[in-house]
Write an enzyme that holds these catalytic residues in place. Structure first.
Site, PDB file in Angstrom:
ATOM      1  N   VAL A 155      62.156 -21.086  29.738  1.00  0.00           N
ATOM      2  CA  VAL A 155      62.390 -19.736  30.279  1.00  0.00           C
ATOM      3  C   VAL A 155      61.548 -19.435  31.518  1.00  0.00           C
ATOM      4  O   VAL A 155      61.650 -18.346  32.083  1.00  0.00           O
ATOM      5  CB  VAL A 155      62.171 -18.623  29.215  1.00  0.00           C
ATOM      6  N   LEU A 206      67.009 -17.841  34.587  1.00  0.00           N
ATOM      7  CA  LEU A 206      67.621 -17.615  33.277  1.00  0.00           C
ATOM      8  C   LEU A 206      68.913 -16.821  33.454  1.00  0.00           C
ATOM      9  O   LEU A 206      68.877 -15.681  33.928  1.00  0.00           O
ATOM     10  CB  LEU A 206      66.609 -16.813  32.451  1.00  0.00           C
ATOM     11  N   LYS A 208      52.253 -20.400  32.573  1.00  0.00           N
ATOM     12  CA  LYS A 208      53.561 -20.183  33.199  1.00  0.00           C
ATOM     13  C   LYS A 208      54.497 -19.349  32.322  1.00  0.00           C
ATOM     14  O   LYS A 208      55.178 -18.462  32.817  1.00  0.00           O
ATOM     15  CB  LYS A 208      54.227 -21.532  33.522  1.00  0.00           C
ATOM     16  N   ALA A 240      55.912 -10.233  22.963  1.00  0.00           N
ATOM     17  CA  ALA A 240      54.935 -10.668  21.962  1.00  0.00           C
ATOM     18  C   ALA A 240      53.592 -10.797  22.656  1.00  0.00           C
ATOM     19  O   ALA A 240      53.342 -11.750  23.380  1.00  0.00           O
ATOM     20  CB  ALA A 240      55.355 -12.017  21.385  1.00  0.00           C
ATOM     21  N   TYR A 262      45.592 -18.562  27.658  1.00  0.00           N
ATOM     22  CA  TYR A 262      46.465 -17.778  26.771  1.00  0.00           C
ATOM     23  C   TYR A 262      46.169 -16.283  26.933  1.00  0.00           C
ATOM     24  O   TYR A 262      47.081 -15.484  27.157  1.00  0.00           O
ATOM     25  CB  TYR A 262      46.220 -18.224  25.335  1.00  0.00           C
ATOM     26  N   TYR A 315      57.501  -3.133  34.900  1.00  0.00           N
ATOM     27  CA  TYR A 315      58.966  -3.037  34.799  1.00  0.00           C
ATOM     28  C   TYR A 315      59.376  -1.732  34.116  1.00  0.00           C
ATOM     29  O   TYR A 315      60.423  -1.166  34.415  1.00  0.00           O
ATOM     30  CB  TYR A 315      59.546  -4.254  34.052  1.00  0.00           C
ATOM     31  N   THR A 328      48.656 -14.235  11.980  1.00  0.00           N
ATOM     32  CA  THR A 328      49.807 -14.160  11.080  1.00  0.00           C
ATOM     33  C   THR A 328      49.992 -15.525  10.430  1.00  0.00           C
ATOM     34  O   THR A 328      49.702 -16.549  11.054  1.00  0.00           O
ATOM     35  CB  THR A 328      51.069 -13.785  11.883  1.00  0.00           C
TER      36      THR A 328
END
Ligand code: UDP
Length: 322
Positions: free
Chosen positions: A60, A64, A94, A117, A148, A162, A178
């Protein structure tokens, strides 16, 4: 009327595959996109028999294009364990930056709801405890986890841009630790490591003295929270996690008890920048989504153990999904 359509990036991963399942159960047509660098087809192969499920192997971070309407878009693609992002630092950066930009552009073009997420890693090694959404965090941008943490922080900023500039209906979930079925056995995270070690009768490797804390949420509870958040009108981040905090040593002991194992515990070096504490403040999720976790640790561990035992038996010692 045709079924609503959702696209899940990272849909063949641990969380993504549970989301695909949930959206199918809610009557959606599900487009699952994954480049399979950390995801695995085994996680979604039981969904292929459903005509409303579509899988495409794709990165992705590239352009896309998706034909037809989209009602919702969930961006879950990313390496997500410390070992993975040490091995895949550039891909991690990326997919959080370029990937988020591409997927937001797609959401805008389709007029779809977008859910990012994000992660408790945005809080870094927190100086505020427990962590509420108003805390800005204590992140080392140039440490091994920085690839990360900073990618996700950038992704949050891009998502808000956005929303504010283009009016896209965006949501941001900050996910805390989780666990559950379909975690990868050798992804290096505490739960799969401890479970595999306990089931094999090997010593459990607790990093440091095990006094660092985490708060573990069962995957089903997380998915419920995400589903409710998507339907809400909240654009600012919302923590979803289980506030039941424990030390990693206590967690290792809980895994030994659950598996009825005779394994010992050994202490090894603490990784660089390993956060000392982590506990979600879920006041906002409670008030806004009427959500809180329902699965206790004992129940969640038992269900996870059933999965890992079956996997280990099937693999009979071979590598799975890495
Ligand atoms: N951990 C551990 N032994 C392991 C793997 C992890 O003691 O074999 C510790 C790790 O140092 C951290 C905690 O368990 O303090 C949770 O680690 P994980 O990688 O699952 O998640 P994160 O650090 O991202 O919360």
């Amino acid at each position: 009327m045709s079924a609503p359509r959702v696209l899940v990036t990272g849909g063949a991963g641990f969380l993504g595959s549970h989301l695909c399942e949930r959206f199918l159960a809610e009557g959606y047509e599900v487009l699952c996109v994954d480049n399979l660098i950390t995801g695995a087809l085994e996680n979604v192969e039981h969904l292929f028999s459903d005509a409303r499920f579509h899988f495409e192997e794709r990165d992705v971070t590239e352009y896309l294009h998706v034909p037809g309407d989209l009602d919702a878009l969930l961006h879950f693609a990313s390496p997500a364990s410390p070992i993975d992002y040490l091995e895949l630092p550039i891909q991690t950066l990326k997919v959080g930056s370029l990937g988020t930009h591409k997927v937001l552009g797609l959401a805008r073009a389709k007029g779809a709801r977008f859910l990012l997420a994000s992660t408790s890693e945005c809080y870094g090694d927190p100086l505020v405890h427990p962590q509420s959404e108003s805390y800005w965090g204590n992140v080392n941008p140039v440490g091994p986890r920085g690839v990360y943490d900073e990618a996700k922080r950038f992704a949050e900023a891009m998502t808000m841009a956005y929303h504010r500039f283009h009016g896209v209906r965006t949501r941001i979930v900050r996910i805390f630790n989780t666990y559950g079925p379909r975690m990868r056995l050798r992804d290096g995270r505490a739960l799969p490591a401890f479970m595999a070690q306990a089931l094999a009768g090997e010593p459990l490797t607790v990093f440091g003295d095990g006094s660092q804390t985490r708060s573990f949420c069962y995957v089903e509870d997380l998915v419920e929270g995400i589903f409710r958040l998507l339907a809400s009108e909240e654009a600012l981040p919302v923590n979803i996690g289980n506030p039941q905090e424990m030390t990693i040593l206590e967690f290792a002991r809980a895994v030994i008890a659950c598996t009825d194992s005779s394994s010992e515990i050994v202490f090894t070096d603490l990784p660089v920048d390993d956060p000392k504490v982590r506990q979600p403040d879920i006041t906002k999720a409670r008030a806004l989504l009427d959500w809180e976790p329902e699965v206790d640790l004992e129940t969640g561990l038992a269900r996870t153990m059933a999965y890992f035992s079956a996997r280990l038996a099937a693999d009979s010692g071979g590598e799975h999904g890495a």
